[in-house]
Enzyme design. Structure first.
Site, PDB file in Angstrom:
ATOM      1  N   SER A 160      14.900  27.738 -11.497  1.00 23.49           N
ATOM      2  CA  SER A 160      13.620  27.802 -12.199  1.00 23.49           C
ATOM      3  C   SER A 160      12.736  28.874 -11.582  1.00 23.49           C
ATOM      4  CB  SER A 160      12.918  26.443 -12.093  1.00 23.49           C
ATOM      5  OG  SER A 160      11.590  26.510 -12.561  1.00 23.49           O
ATOM      6  N   TYR A 173       9.268  19.081  -8.016  1.00 27.81           N
ATOM      7  CA  TYR A 173      10.134  19.880  -8.887  1.00 27.81           C
ATOM      8  C   TYR A 173      10.334  21.276  -8.318  1.00 27.81           C
ATOM      9  CZ  TYR A 173      11.951  21.953 -13.203  1.00 27.81           C
ATOM     10  OH  TYR A 173      12.725  22.619 -14.139  1.00 27.81           O
TER      11      TYR A 173
END
Length: 276
Positions: A160, A173
């Site tokens: 990500s 996250y």
């Protein structure tokens, strides 16, 4: 064309179902894995309906026994795995702060559901880390066994933008995806002598059901966070699932036969922009 057996985890979702469909269009045999069996079967049926070859299999990426059972099912129908896409992942509200910055008054907030850094729930943080990191490690342990000393095998992890520079509000996250990027490099070195390449995608901002409420209002307009992201993305838009396809097929194919251990941003220029 040499047909390969492709296993895609998290393939009941928007992004990875698109990747599964892309592999099928290339003529590969695709195992669609998801915790939600109905979603996995629906994606597989759509692939078959479009003329491809696929099977939907329920698998929990956090349970090795579940993954081993899925592997056995795939072996009996398609054979050993050639390409693994570790697509399962996500965030959890209990690992998310309510505001991007801590202010003194936040320590005494009485707003229902408000979470400062000090209120974050360790269980939510652990769930997020496990889903993204352990949910990449365990499928790799199970399916990479099929690949050892066989030609043309590869693993593609999903990292990500958060792995490069963490976003505000989502520390669990961000940390988990940084771990996925680091693990990608570690695996690439570890598997380099047995013919397995390992790379990762780092998607930028794509509208999915997981983040839609954070980025858009009910009427479809952008939230403040959504507008900030667009302002920081030189191409001025969110990505579409199809934007991941060409890079996925390239990294997984023979055209990338000497490429391993890289994390490729697919982000509309977000990671290149300083904000000025």
């Amino acid at each position: 064309m040499n047909k390969k057996v492709v296993v895609v985890t998290g393939a009941g979702g928007v992004l990875c179902s698109t990747l599964a469909q892309a592999f099928a269009k290339e003529g590969h045999l695709v195992a669609v894995l998801d915790l939600n069996q109905e979603a996995a079967v629906n994606v597989a049926n759509a692939i078959v309906g479009a003329g491809g070859t696929a099977m939907g299999v329920m698998a929990n990426v956090l349970e090795k026994d579940s993954l081993e059972a899925a592997r056995k099912t795939i072996h009996s129908t398609f054979g050993p795995c050639d390409i693994l896409v570790n697509g399962a992942g996500g965030n959890h509200p209990l690992g998310t702060t309510s505001k991007p910055y801590l202010e003194p008054q936040d320590l005494n907030s009485t707003v229902d559901g408000f979470k400062s850094f000090f209120d974050l729930d360790s269980a939510g943080i652990q769930f997020t880390f496990n889903l993204n990191f352990i949910g990449t490690l365990l499928p790799t342990q199970v399916f990479a066994r099929d690949m050892v000393n066989r030609e043309g095998c590869s693993i593609l992890n999903i990292s990500s933008m958060n792995a490069f520079t963490p976003l505000t509000k989502i520390p669990a996250y961000s940390g988990a995806k940084a771990a996925v990027s680091n693990f990608t490099q570690w695996l690439a070195v570890h598997f380099s002598k047995v013919g397995i390449r390992v790379n990762a995608l780092a998607p930028g901002f794509f509208l999915t059901e997981q983040n839609r409420a954070l980025l858009t209002e009910p009427d479809g307009s952008l939230t403040q966070r959504g507008q900030t992201i667009i302002d920081q993305t030189p191409m001025g838009k969110f990505g579409s699932p199809e934007d991941l396809v060409s890079t996925t097929l390239w990294l997984s194919g023979e055209g990338a036969s000497f490429i391993t251990g890289i994390v490729v941003p697919v982000d509309g220029g977000f990671s290149a922009f300083s904000g000025v």
